[in-house]
Design a protein around this motif. Structure first.
Motif, PDB file in Angstrom:
ATOM      1  N   ARG A  42       0.774  -1.120   0.183  1.00 31.83           N
ATOM      2  CA  ARG A  42       0.008   0.254  -0.086  1.00 31.83           C
ATOM      3  C   ARG A  42       0.976   1.144  -0.004  1.00 31.83           C
ATOM      4  O   ARG A  42       0.299   2.170   0.066  1.00 31.83           O
ATOM      5  CB  ARG A  42      -1.068  -0.034   1.158  1.00 31.83           C
ATOM      6  N   LYS A  43       2.166   1.162  -0.041  1.00 34.03           N
ATOM      7  CA  LYS A  43       3.268   2.226  -0.045  1.00 34.03           C
ATOM      8  C   LYS A  43       2.855   3.130   1.085  1.00 34.03           C
ATOM      9  O   LYS A  43       2.985   4.589   0.846  1.00 34.03           O
ATOM     10  CB  LYS A  43       3.019   2.713  -1.187  1.00 34.03           C
ATOM     11  N   THR A  44       2.580   2.820   2.287  1.00 25.38           N
ATOM     12  CA  THR A  44       2.359   3.578   3.481  1.00 25.38           C
ATOM     13  C   THR A  44       3.542   4.281   3.926  1.00 25.38           C
ATOM     14  O   THR A  44       4.812   3.489   3.499  1.00 25.38           O
ATOM     15  CB  THR A  44       1.770   2.774   4.570  1.00 25.38           C
ATOM     16  N   PRO A  45       3.826   5.232   4.617  1.00 30.96           N
ATOM     17  CA  PRO A  45       4.881   5.750   5.330  1.00 30.96           C
ATOM     18  C   PRO A  45       5.620   4.564   6.226  1.00 30.96           C
ATOM     19  O   PRO A  45       6.747   4.290   6.235  1.00 30.96           O
ATOM     20  CB  PRO A  45       4.754   6.886   6.309  1.00 30.96           C
ATOM     21  N   LEU A  46       4.622   3.857   6.915  1.00 31.61           N
ATOM     22  CA  LEU A  46       5.345   2.532   7.585  1.00 31.61           C
ATOM     23  C   LEU A  46       5.971   1.603   6.764  1.00 31.61           C
ATOM     24  O   LEU A  46       7.132   1.057   6.994  1.00 31.61           O
ATOM     25  CB  LEU A  46       4.045   1.864   8.606  1.00 31.61           C
ATOM     26  N   GLY A  47       5.165   1.112   5.548  1.00 32.93           N
ATOM     27  CA  GLY A  47       5.846   0.291   4.802  1.00 32.93           C
ATOM     28  C   GLY A  47       7.171   0.685   3.901  1.00 32.93           C
ATOM     29  O   GLY A  47       7.931  -0.189   4.196  1.00 32.93           O
ATOM     30  N   LEU A  48       7.111   1.866   3.730  1.00 31.63           N
ATOM     31  CA  LEU A  48       8.457   2.273   2.970  1.00 31.63           C
ATOM     32  C   LEU A  48       9.727   2.292   3.844  1.00 31.63           C
ATOM     33  O   LEU A  48      10.699   1.879   3.443  1.00 31.63           O
ATOM     34  CB  LEU A  48       8.311   3.788   2.550  1.00 31.63           C
ATOM     35  N   GLU A  49       9.361   2.600   5.043  1.00 32.63           N
ATOM     36  CA  GLU A  49      10.363   2.485   6.289  1.00 32.63           C
ATOM     37  C   GLU A  49      10.778   1.040   6.367  1.00 32.63           C
ATOM     38  O   GLU A  49      12.063   0.650   6.449  1.00 32.63           O
ATOM     39  CB  GLU A  49       9.996   3.260   7.586  1.00 32.63           C
ATOM     40  N   ALA A  50       9.793   0.200   6.436  1.00 34.76           N
ATOM     41  CA  ALA A  50       9.958  -1.250   6.708  1.00 34.76           C
ATOM     42  C   ALA A  50      10.795  -1.901   5.698  1.00 34.76           C
ATOM     43  O   ALA A  50      11.806  -2.711   5.665  1.00 34.76           O
ATOM     44  CB  ALA A  50       8.785  -1.866   6.831  1.00 34.76           C
ATOM     45  N   LYS A  51      10.378  -1.586   4.426  1.00 33.13           N
ATOM     46  CA  LYS A  51      10.915  -2.088   3.327  1.00 33.13           C
ATOM     47  C   LYS A  51      12.520  -2.021   3.102  1.00 33.13           C
ATOM     48  O   LYS A  51      13.245  -2.702   2.706  1.00 33.13           O
ATOM     49  CB  LYS A  51      10.455  -1.304   2.056  1.00 33.13           C
ATOM     50  N   LYS A  52      13.256  -0.688   3.793  1.00 28.50           N
ATOM     51  CA  LYS A  52      14.414  -0.710   3.777  1.00 28.50           C
ATOM     52  C   LYS A  52      15.215  -1.752   4.416  1.00 28.50           C
ATOM     53  O   LYS A  52      16.401  -2.000   4.021  1.00 28.50           O
ATOM     54  CB  LYS A  52      14.744   0.845   4.492  1.00 28.50           C
ATOM     55  N   PHE A  53      14.556  -2.192   5.500  1.00 29.21           N
ATOM     56  CA  PHE A  53      15.429  -2.978   6.331  1.00 29.21           C
ATOM     57  C   PHE A  53      14.795  -4.696   5.798  1.00 29.21           C
ATOM     58  O   PHE A  53      15.838  -5.336   5.559  1.00 29.21           O
ATOM     59  CB  PHE A  53      14.701  -3.151   7.947  1.00 29.21           C
ATOM     60  N   MET A  54      13.808  -4.852   5.353  1.00 29.36           N
ATOM     61  CA  MET A  54      13.460  -6.073   4.919  1.00 29.36           C
ATOM     62  C   MET A  54      14.142  -6.658   3.793  1.00 29.36           C
ATOM     63  O   MET A  54      14.493  -7.982   3.236  1.00 29.36           O
ATOM     64  CB  MET A  54      11.908  -6.162   4.642  1.00 29.36           C
ATOM     65  N   ASP A  55      14.358  -5.637   2.864  1.00 31.54           N
ATOM     66  CA  ASP A  55      15.131  -5.943   1.564  1.00 31.54           C
ATOM     67  C   ASP A  55      16.649  -6.337   1.793  1.00 31.54           C
ATOM     68  O   ASP A  55      17.225  -7.261   1.052  1.00 31.54           O
ATOM     69  CB  ASP A  55      15.122  -4.675   0.776  1.00 31.54           C
ATOM     70  N   LYS A  56      17.074  -5.901   3.116  1.00 31.70           N
ATOM     71  CA  LYS A  56      18.515  -6.188   3.256  1.00 31.70           C
ATOM     72  C   LYS A  56      18.585  -7.566   4.093  1.00 31.70           C
ATOM     73  O   LYS A  56      19.584  -8.019   4.721  1.00 31.70           O
ATOM     74  CB  LYS A  56      19.190  -5.041   4.092  1.00 31.70           C
ATOM     75  N   GLY A  57      17.224  -8.015   4.727  1.00 31.50           N
ATOM     76  CA  GLY A  57      17.291  -9.112   5.617  1.00 31.50           C
ATOM     77  C   GLY A  57      17.396  -8.903   6.934  1.00 31.50           C
ATOM     78  O   GLY A  57      17.598  -9.758   7.865  1.00 31.50           O
ATOM     79  N   GLN A  58      17.265  -7.452   7.217  1.00 28.74           N
ATOM     80  CA  GLN A  58      17.477  -7.194   8.631  1.00 28.74           C
ATOM     81  C   GLN A  58      16.015  -6.960   9.329  1.00 28.74           C
ATOM     82  O   GLN A  58      15.093  -6.946   8.755  1.00 28.74           O
ATOM     83  CB  GLN A  58      18.007  -5.764   8.603  1.00 28.74           C
ATOM     84  N   LEU A  59      16.104  -7.102  10.737  1.00 22.25           N
ATOM     85  CA  LEU A  59      14.922  -6.864  11.352  1.00 22.25           C
ATOM     86  C   LEU A  59      14.465  -5.384  11.279  1.00 22.25           C
ATOM     87  O   LEU A  59      15.182  -4.586  11.562  1.00 22.25           O
ATOM     88  CB  LEU A  59      14.859  -7.221  12.685  1.00 22.25           C
ATOM     89  N   VAL A  60      13.019  -5.262  11.084  1.00 20.00           N
ATOM     90  CA  VAL A  60      12.509  -3.868  11.194  1.00 20.00           C
ATOM     91  C   VAL A  60      12.537  -3.414  12.649  1.00 20.00           C
ATOM     92  O   VAL A  60      12.301  -4.106  13.655  1.00 20.00           O
ATOM     93  CB  VAL A  60      10.929  -4.109  10.731  1.00 20.00           C
ATOM     94  N   PRO A  61      12.708  -1.904  12.859  1.00 25.43           N
ATOM     95  CA  PRO A  61      12.826  -1.622  14.390  1.00 25.43           C
ATOM     96  C   PRO A  61      11.660  -1.973  15.085  1.00 25.43           C
ATOM     97  O   PRO A  61      10.346  -2.030  14.896  1.00 25.43           O
ATOM     98  CB  PRO A  61      12.968  -0.078  14.072  1.00 25.43           C
ATOM     99  N   ASP A  62      12.062  -2.443  16.385  1.00 24.66           N
ATOM    100  CA  ASP A  62      11.261  -2.710  17.495  1.00 24.66           C
ATOM    101  C   ASP A  62       9.807  -1.996  17.383  1.00 24.66           C
ATOM    102  O   ASP A  62       8.781  -2.365  17.505  1.00 24.66           O
ATOM    103  CB  ASP A  62      11.581  -2.832  18.797  1.00 24.66           C
ATOM    104  N   GLU A  63       9.998  -0.680  17.662  1.00 29.30           N
ATOM    105  CA  GLU A  63       9.018   0.496  17.740  1.00 29.30           C
ATOM    106  C   GLU A  63       7.888   0.396  16.613  1.00 29.30           C
ATOM    107  O   GLU A  63       6.729   0.433  16.967  1.00 29.30           O
ATOM    108  CB  GLU A  63       9.440   1.878  18.043  1.00 29.30           C
ATOM    109  N   VAL A  64       8.440   0.069  15.481  1.00 26.99           N
ATOM    110  CA  VAL A  64       7.657   0.160  14.127  1.00 26.99           C
ATOM    111  C   VAL A  64       6.622  -1.289  14.390  1.00 26.99           C
ATOM    112  O   VAL A  64       5.295  -1.001  14.420  1.00 26.99           O
ATOM    113  CB  VAL A  64       8.103  -0.141  13.064  1.00 26.99           C
ATOM    114  N   VAL A  65       7.127  -2.328  14.766  1.00 26.63           N
ATOM    115  CA  VAL A  65       6.414  -3.696  14.805  1.00 26.63           C
ATOM    116  C   VAL A  65       5.548  -3.513  15.993  1.00 26.63           C
ATOM    117  O   VAL A  65       4.456  -3.818  15.850  1.00 26.63           O
ATOM    118  CB  VAL A  65       7.381  -4.906  15.038  1.00 26.63           C
ATOM    119  N   ILE A  66       6.016  -3.091  17.182  1.00 21.68           N
ATOM    120  CA  ILE A  66       5.339  -3.190  18.478  1.00 21.68           C
ATOM    121  C   ILE A  66       3.826  -2.326  18.037  1.00 21.68           C
ATOM    122  O   ILE A  66       2.843  -2.525  18.770  1.00 21.68           O
ATOM    123  CB  ILE A  66       5.792  -2.657  19.716  1.00 21.68           C
ATOM    124  N   GLY A  67       4.072  -1.077  17.574  1.00 23.67           N
ATOM    125  CA  GLY A  67       3.088  -0.235  17.373  1.00 23.67           C
ATOM    126  C   GLY A  67       1.946  -0.825  16.517  1.00 23.67           C
ATOM    127  O   GLY A  67       0.735  -0.814  16.901  1.00 23.67           O
TER     128      GLY A  67
END
Ligand code: B4P
Length: 193
Positions: A42-67
């Protein structure tokens, strides 16, 4: 309510087994991987932020996921229980989940951990990469995902071992065999309640 965590390394079959468990028990499925991929589509701000980490195989920051989890819990007050798939993935997420559930006078009943060798994980994810179109299912990113798991996620199992809620389940074999192993653990606990 019966709240279950399905735990395991990337490619251990959490998504695959979750689908079958939901069909059998009617749990509310809560997959952080799926929620994040939905935000990306859906190209939301949260999604655009998460994509940076997921494409590299890294975990998305805790605060994003917990929210994201917090709002999903609030939006589903009348369910038989939650099946957490791919969450918590860090000790911080595990502590936050306990607090969120406590606010609802709830807790985790059991954490079932799928046991799969690293060789098998790589094989499964590479195979999925041939058709999934997922940018994180390629050899280099798969290695990073497994390293992230060993460093940041495997300590989550110790967190639940301390409260005697962790149980290992065989994660290699046919999908049906593994499913039977999970059902056995769940039924022995649901019937005790
Ligand atoms: P996820 O989407 O959670 O999950 P996954 O690692 O791809 O694995 P899963 O275990 O669900 O495997 P599946 O059943 O599909 O994570 C993706 C990314 O999102 C993470 O790297 C991270 O960046 C981010 N993320 C998600 N949650 C997060 C959180 N809480 N905090 C921070 N970041 C987070 O199975 C894999 C393959 O194996 C499939 O092709 C399947 O068909 C096959 N398979 C399954 N069972 C099999 C069997 N018994 N035999 C043979 N093949 C089998």
């Amino acid at each position: 309510m019966f709240n279950l965590i399905l735990f395991g390394p990337p490619g251990s079959g959490k998504g695959t087994q979750s689908e079958k468990l939901i069909a059998k028990y009617n749990f509310k499925h809560l997959s952080t991987g799926d929620l994040l991929r939905n935000e990306i589509t859906r190209k939301t701000p949260l999604g655009l932020e998460a994509k940076k980490f997921m494409d590299k195989g890294q975990l998305v920051p805790d605060e994003v996921v917990i929210g994201m989890i917090s709002s999903t819990l609030d939006n589903n007050p009348n369910v038989v229980g939650f099946l957490f798939d791919g969450f918590p993935r860090t000790a911080t997420q595990a502590e936050a989940l306990d607090k969120l559930l406590e606010l609802k006078q709830q807790s985790i009943n059991v954490m079932l951990a799928l046991d799969v060798s690293e060789e098998e994980l790589v094989k499964r994810l590479q195979k999925r990469g041939e058709t999934s179109g997922r940018s994180d299912d390629n050899q280099q990113v798969i290695r990073t995902r497994i390293l992230e798991y060993n460093k940041k996620t495997s300590p989550v199992a110790d967190y639940y071992r301390k409260s005697k809620k962790a149980e290992m389940v065989k994660g290699e074999g046919t999908i049906e065999e593994i499913f039977k192993g999970l059902i056995k653990e769940i039924d022995s606990r649901i019937h005790k309640k």
